[in-house]
Design a protein around this motif. Structure first.
Motif, PDB file in Angstrom:
ATOM      1  N   LYS A  46      37.794  55.390  44.427  1.00 27.81           N
ATOM      2  CA  LYS A  46      36.766  54.586  45.079  1.00 27.81           C
ATOM      3  C   LYS A  46      37.418  53.495  45.915  1.00 27.81           C
ATOM      4  O   LYS A  46      38.491  52.995  45.596  1.00 27.81           O
ATOM      5  CB  LYS A  46      35.863  53.963  44.020  1.00 27.81           C
ATOM      6  N   ALA A  47      36.758  53.112  46.972  1.00 25.26           N
ATOM      7  CA  ALA A  47      37.275  52.063  47.846  1.00 25.26           C
ATOM      8  C   ALA A  47      37.217  50.729  47.112  1.00 25.26           C
ATOM      9  O   ALA A  47      36.326  50.480  46.305  1.00 25.26           O
ATOM     10  CB  ALA A  47      36.444  52.002  49.125  1.00 25.26           C
ATOM     11  N   SER A  48      38.163  49.871  47.389  1.00 22.04           N
ATOM     12  CA  SER A  48      38.230  48.574  46.741  1.00 22.04           C
ATOM     13  C   SER A  48      37.100  47.679  47.234  1.00 22.04           C
ATOM     14  O   SER A  48      36.738  47.694  48.404  1.00 22.04           O
ATOM     15  CB  SER A  48      39.573  47.924  47.043  1.00 22.04           C
ATOM     16  N   THR A  49      36.558  46.896  46.321  1.00 22.48           N
ATOM     17  CA  THR A  49      35.467  45.997  46.689  1.00 22.48           C
ATOM     18  C   THR A  49      35.985  44.614  47.073  1.00 22.48           C
ATOM     19  O   THR A  49      35.202  43.765  47.464  1.00 22.48           O
ATOM     20  CB  THR A  49      34.475  45.855  45.519  1.00 22.48           C
ATOM     21  N   LEU A  50      37.304  44.390  46.972  1.00 26.79           N
ATOM     22  CA  LEU A  50      37.872  43.093  47.325  1.00 26.79           C
ATOM     23  C   LEU A  50      38.090  43.008  48.826  1.00 26.79           C
ATOM     24  O   LEU A  50      38.457  43.977  49.480  1.00 26.79           O
ATOM     25  CB  LEU A  50      39.201  42.891  46.608  1.00 26.79           C
ATOM     26  N   SER A  51      37.881  41.817  49.344  1.00 26.24           N
ATOM     27  CA  SER A  51      38.099  41.621  50.778  1.00 26.24           C
ATOM     28  C   SER A  51      39.596  41.524  51.071  1.00 26.24           C
ATOM     29  O   SER A  51      40.409  41.283  50.181  1.00 26.24           O
ATOM     30  CB  SER A  51      37.394  40.354  51.246  1.00 26.24           C
ATOM     31  N   LYS A  52      39.961  41.695  52.317  1.00 26.60           N
ATOM     32  CA  LYS A  52      41.365  41.619  52.712  1.00 26.60           C
ATOM     33  C   LYS A  52      41.911  40.209  52.515  1.00 26.60           C
ATOM     34  O   LYS A  52      43.088  40.022  52.232  1.00 26.60           O
ATOM     35  CB  LYS A  52      41.530  42.052  54.164  1.00 26.60           C
ATOM     36  N   GLU A  53      41.067  39.190  52.668  1.00 19.75           N
ATOM     37  CA  GLU A  53      41.520  37.811  52.475  1.00 19.75           C
ATOM     38  C   GLU A  53      41.937  37.565  51.030  1.00 19.75           C
ATOM     39  O   GLU A  53      42.942  36.921  50.756  1.00 19.75           O
ATOM     40  CB  GLU A  53      40.410  36.841  52.872  1.00 19.75           C
ATOM     41  N   VAL A  54      41.156  38.081  50.093  1.00 21.63           N
ATOM     42  CA  VAL A  54      41.477  37.896  48.683  1.00 21.63           C
ATOM     43  C   VAL A  54      42.743  38.665  48.341  1.00 21.63           C
ATOM     44  O   VAL A  54      43.606  38.170  47.610  1.00 21.63           O
ATOM     45  CB  VAL A  54      40.296  38.360  47.796  1.00 21.63           C
ATOM     46  N   LYS A  55      42.892  39.878  48.863  1.00 22.35           N
ATOM     47  CA  LYS A  55      44.078  40.677  48.589  1.00 22.35           C
ATOM     48  C   LYS A  55      45.350  40.017  49.118  1.00 22.35           C
ATOM     49  O   LYS A  55      46.409  40.132  48.521  1.00 22.35           O
ATOM     50  CB  LYS A  55      43.948  42.067  49.208  1.00 22.35           C
ATOM     51  N   SER A  56      45.257  39.324  50.241  1.00 21.91           N
ATOM     52  CA  SER A  56      46.445  38.735  50.838  1.00 21.91           C
ATOM     53  C   SER A  56      46.763  37.352  50.287  1.00 21.91           C
ATOM     54  O   SER A  56      47.845  36.839  50.509  1.00 21.91           O
ATOM     55  CB  SER A  56      46.285  38.654  52.352  1.00 21.91           C
ATOM     56  N   SER A  57      45.846  36.716  49.548  1.00 20.19           N
ATOM     57  CA  SER A  57      46.108  35.379  49.042  1.00 20.19           C
ATOM     58  C   SER A  57      46.276  35.325  47.528  1.00 20.19           C
ATOM     59  O   SER A  57      46.649  34.288  46.998  1.00 20.19           O
ATOM     60  CB  SER A  57      44.977  34.434  49.457  1.00 20.19           C
ATOM     61  N   THR A  58      46.005  36.406  46.799  1.00 22.66           N
ATOM     62  CA  THR A  58      46.159  36.419  45.347  1.00 22.66           C
ATOM     63  C   THR A  58      46.919  37.660  44.901  1.00 22.66           C
ATOM     64  O   THR A  58      46.967  38.661  45.601  1.00 22.66           O
ATOM     65  CB  THR A  58      44.786  36.412  44.628  1.00 22.66           C
TER      66      THR A  58
END
Length: 131
Positions: A46-58
């Motif tokens: 399934k596709a991730s529900t997290l935004s790219k901003e959250v992925k790049s900052s945490t």
């Protein structure tokens, strides 16, 4: 006499079968939808529900606490210098043997002693195993 022998064989066979059944590896199967042949779109990740901003900052998934949150990614200057050298290539034993032991840096000397001891132990073990 023959009856006791037959009982013991029957006992051995039943215990072997029990061990075989107990040691078999089984996999859980979910209920299949009607008309589906397995695989396909239902098994796709399934596709991730997290935004790219959250992925790049945490650091997603690094939280081990029940009530905690994932740690934030800091600037490179906020981390210790030793962290950036953890993945550097370290010299092999053959390369350390070629160098003069008296001129080796402390870290390389420690590594040389450890690797040399390990090689000597392996050699002694192989000699003992052959005897």
């Amino acid at each position: 006499m023959a009856m006791n022998y037959a009982r013991s064989i029957r006992y051995i066979l039943t215990t072997k079968e029990a061990v075989r059944v107990a040691c078999q590896r089984t996999f859980a199967t979910g209920k299949a939808k009607k008309g589906s042949k397995g695989g396909g779109a239902a098994d796709a990740p399934k596709a991730s529900t997290l935004s790219k901003e959250v992925k790049s900052s945490t650091v997603v998934g690094a939280n081990i606490l029940k009530e905690g949150t994932d740690p934030k990614i800091l600037l490179d200057s906020d981390y210790p210098d030793r962290l950036w050298h953890l993945l550097d290539k370290r010299p092999a034993l053959s390369e350390l043997r070629r160098n003069n032991i008296e001129t080796l840096a402390y870290d390389n000397l420690k590594r040389f002693v450890k690797l040399d001891n390990r090689a000597r132990i392996k050699e002694n073990n192989s000699v003992k195993a052959k005897n």
